[in-house]
Write an enzyme that holds these catalytic residues in place. Structure first.
Site, PDB file in Angstrom:
ATOM      1  N   GLU A 469       0.853  -1.194   0.000  1.00  0.00           N
ATOM      2  CA  GLU A 469       0.000   0.000   0.000  1.00  0.00           C
ATOM      3  C   GLU A 469       0.882   1.236   0.000  1.00  0.00           C
ATOM      4  O   GLU A 469       1.858   1.316   0.755  1.00  0.00           O
ATOM      5  CB  GLU A 469      -0.901  -0.006   1.231  1.00  0.00           C
ATOM      6  CG  GLU A 469      -1.765   1.244   1.355  1.00  0.00           C
ATOM      7  CD  GLU A 469      -2.652   1.195   2.601  1.00  0.00           C
ATOM      8  OE1 GLU A 469      -3.044   0.092   3.026  1.00  0.00           O
ATOM      9  OE2 GLU A 469      -2.937   2.269   3.168  1.00  0.00           O
ATOM     10  N   GLU A 474      -2.946  11.716   3.278  1.00  0.00           N
ATOM     11  CA  GLU A 474      -3.888  11.488   4.366  1.00  0.00           C
ATOM     12  C   GLU A 474      -3.837  12.719   5.271  1.00  0.00           C
ATOM     13  O   GLU A 474      -2.758  13.183   5.639  1.00  0.00           O
ATOM     14  CB  GLU A 474      -3.536  10.240   5.178  1.00  0.00           C
ATOM     15  CG  GLU A 474      -3.765   8.936   4.438  1.00  0.00           C
ATOM     16  CD  GLU A 474      -3.495   7.738   5.315  1.00  0.00           C
ATOM     17  OE1 GLU A 474      -4.466   7.132   5.810  1.00  0.00           O
ATOM     18  OE2 GLU A 474      -2.311   7.412   5.525  1.00  0.00           O
TER      19      GLU A 474
END
Length: 591
Positions: A469, A474
């Site tokens: 990932e 974020e």
């Protein structure tokens, strides 16, 4: 944004700065002392111990600022120094210009020293072998007796002794030139998909089908491990059958934390009588690249002392040389063009109210992971605004029992919040490239906007985190002055993912305007940028040498989503504005 992970807990931010008062005091004291200490940093070298590093090209993972470059540690001036950024790990390396046999390294640390570090050598500046390792350094002036061969010598710091970075007044390398030239002409990988055998093998919920073959498959996310019931003992071993006699010149081991402190690399013609060609009692673990010389059909790692209470485990055991009966390994993916070319994009220029392009995006409905509170609807919470933006909207539903969609897991409409998630899986993937998006994030407790990537083999059954990932953006709505970029792999995931946090100039608020997040990704690592400014760098070789295998050299797909709640951001509250909107101006991929 980990799809199946515990909450992220990224490491300390990379934007802090050392107080100027401390800097000035340390500098004045250090300059005064270093002229005296330079006399005792290293004893006079004999005829066979020539100072090789002075004035040679030096590079580093980072520099605190332009006043403290890597070259200052090898310039012969004890009053100048290199100083790194304030994160782990960091490194400084010197190019000796030719292969040398290195027998001594002298370090003169400033107050910001390494508690844990390795001295490493390399023939090519990419594959490193540790020749010294410590986790209990006390800094000061150290004269280290080592034994190794290479053109490049590196000090790799993995744990700082202070809150600051790493800093060296002097980095001196002694030895003789004309060392081992490394693998000979025609050397190639001989062990790919060759039969493997081991003392034991693990097969349980913690390590599924961790057979010997996993160490020879060139898949950095699969591994061999000794069995839990009888394999956590010494000795433990694994060997490979090369199919025919071979001349071995290099072995690469990528260890799991369950590694060998003492082990031998051995060769054999019959898998019964073994001859050591490499022996160590201080194996550092992680990635070890060993220059060896031996002949045999079989090559074995024979561990006699473990580094942990657990067994022995290898992600990769690669054998190089000539002869054998090698199978052709897959061709590595090509790096992006220079300069990269635009290969895919969505500008979101549809008319107001139109939906995401079904030829480019798959809508991903359902309940979010990580104990999130939202239900991702089947395209009800996303549309174009007519001004060139995609609007992803999180809503608090007034009457959850009737207006929310049916949850396929429970068979009832019970969701309190709805939002949107979409991905390019099955429609577009890329290996490497510059992946960027221009985004305006929302503000509010419990909101969690993200722009990220998942390994495409997740869609064909490989579980997270073995697929890999790459989180590009974020932000937590409760702290919209901090952003995060992180990667997750089997050896580092969830709260242990490798990442960094960063801020805008003058601690501006990310939710006030659009910003461009990008990841420039190739065979050497990933460089994260914000509005064109580098904010975090991941070096593949560093990760392999300090954390575990790099599993990001295969296709990934792109994901956009706006989560509500979850373990990391926490829940929304009365102050959270609903509907909350994440605006995306574009997503572009260059390769």
């Amino acid at each position: 944004m980990s799809s199946l992970s515990p909450p992220h807990r990224p490491g300390p931010g990379s934007t802090s700065r050392r107080p100027s008062a401390r800097l000035k005091a340390a500098t004045l004291i250090g300059i005064a002392m270093s002229f005296i200490l330079a006399l005792v940093v290293s004893p006079p070298a004999g005829a066979a111990d020539t100072l090789l590093s002075q004035g040679k090209p030096a590079t580093a993972s980072s520099a605190e600022n332009v006043a403290f470059p890597a070259t200052a540690a090898v310039d012969g001036d004890p009053g100048t120094r290199w100083s790194s950024g304030f994160t782990d790990p960091q490194w400084i390396q010197v190019d000796l210009g030719q292969t040398a046999t290195v027998n001594q390294v002298a370090l003169s640390w400033e107050a910001a020293y390494a508690k844990a570090f390795q001295v490493q050598v390399s023939a090519n500046g990419t594959d490193w072998t540790s020749v010294y390792s410590t986790t209990t350094s006390t800094g000061g002036n150290q004269t280290l007796t080592v034994s190794g061969s290479g053109r490049y010598v590196r000090v790799l710091g993995t744990q700082r002794a202070t809150q600051w970075g790493y800093s060296l007044w002097e980095f001196k390398v002694f030895g003789t030139t004309g060392g081992d030239p490394g693998p000979g002409p025609g050397s190639k990988l001989l062990s790919y998909n060759a039969p493997g055998f081991a003392s034991t093998q693990q097969h349980d919920s913690n390590c599924w089908e961790c057979t010997p073959a996993r160490a020879f498959d060139l898949d950095p996310a699969s591994r061999w491990a000794t069995a839990t019931d009888s394999g956590w003992v010494d000795p433990g071993w694994i060997y490979v059958d090369l199919g025919a006699t071979a001349q071995i010149d290099k072995v690469i081991l990528q260890w799991d934390p369950a590694s060998a402190r003492s082990y031998q690399i051995q060769v054999s013609n019959d898998a019964n009588n073994w001859t050591p060609i490499y022996t160590t009692t201080s194996g550092p673990g992680f990635k070890e690249t060993l220059t060896v010389s031996g002949t045999g059909r079989y090559v074995r790692m024979y561990g006699t002392q473990r580094n942990t209470p657990y067994g022995y485990s290898l992600w990769e055991f690669q054998v190089y040389g000539t002869g054998g009966a090698p199978k052709t390994p897959p061709t590595p993916p090509a790096d992006p063009a220079n300069p990269p070319q635009l290969i895919w994009s969505d500008e979101f220029n549809g008319t107001a109210g139109s939906k995401p392009d079904a030829a480019k995006w798959t809508i991903d409905p359902g309940t979010g992971p990580n104990n999130e509170l939202e239900y991702y609807t089947n395209n009800n919470n996303a549309s174009m605004d007519g001004n060139g933006n995609l609007v992803m909207e999180a809503r608090k539903e007034a009457t959850p029992g009737s207006s929310c969609p049916i949850d396929p897991l429970t068979g009832s409409g019970t969701c309190q919040y709805t939002s949107h998630r979409m991905n390019t899986g099955g429609k577009f993937t890329t290996t490497y490239g510059k992946i960027e998006a221009r985004v305006k994030i929302p503000k509010g407790n419990g909101l969690w906007p993200a722009f990220w990537m998942m390994g495409a083999d997740f869609l064909t059954g490989r579980p997270w985190p073995y697929n890999g990932e790459i989180d590009i953006l974020e932000v937590l709505g409760k702290d919209v002055k901090t952003a995060y970029s992180t990667v997750h792999a089997p050896a580092y995931n969830g709260g242990g993912g490798i990442g960094g946090s960063y801020t805008l100039p003058n601690s501006a608020d990310f939710s006030d305007d659009f910003h461009t997040w990008a990841a420039s990704w190739d065979s050497k690592g990933i460089v994260y940028t914000l509005d064109g400014r580098t904010v975090f760098t991941l070096d593949k070789a560093q990760v392999e040498a300090t954390r575990g295998p790099w599993i990001f050299d295969h296709p990934f797909y792109i994901i956009l989503n706006l989560a509500v709640g979850g373990d990391w951001p926490g829940p929304p509250d009365a102050s959270t504005p609903f509907p909350a909107r994440m605006l995306v101006d574009y997503v572009r991929v260059y390769r």
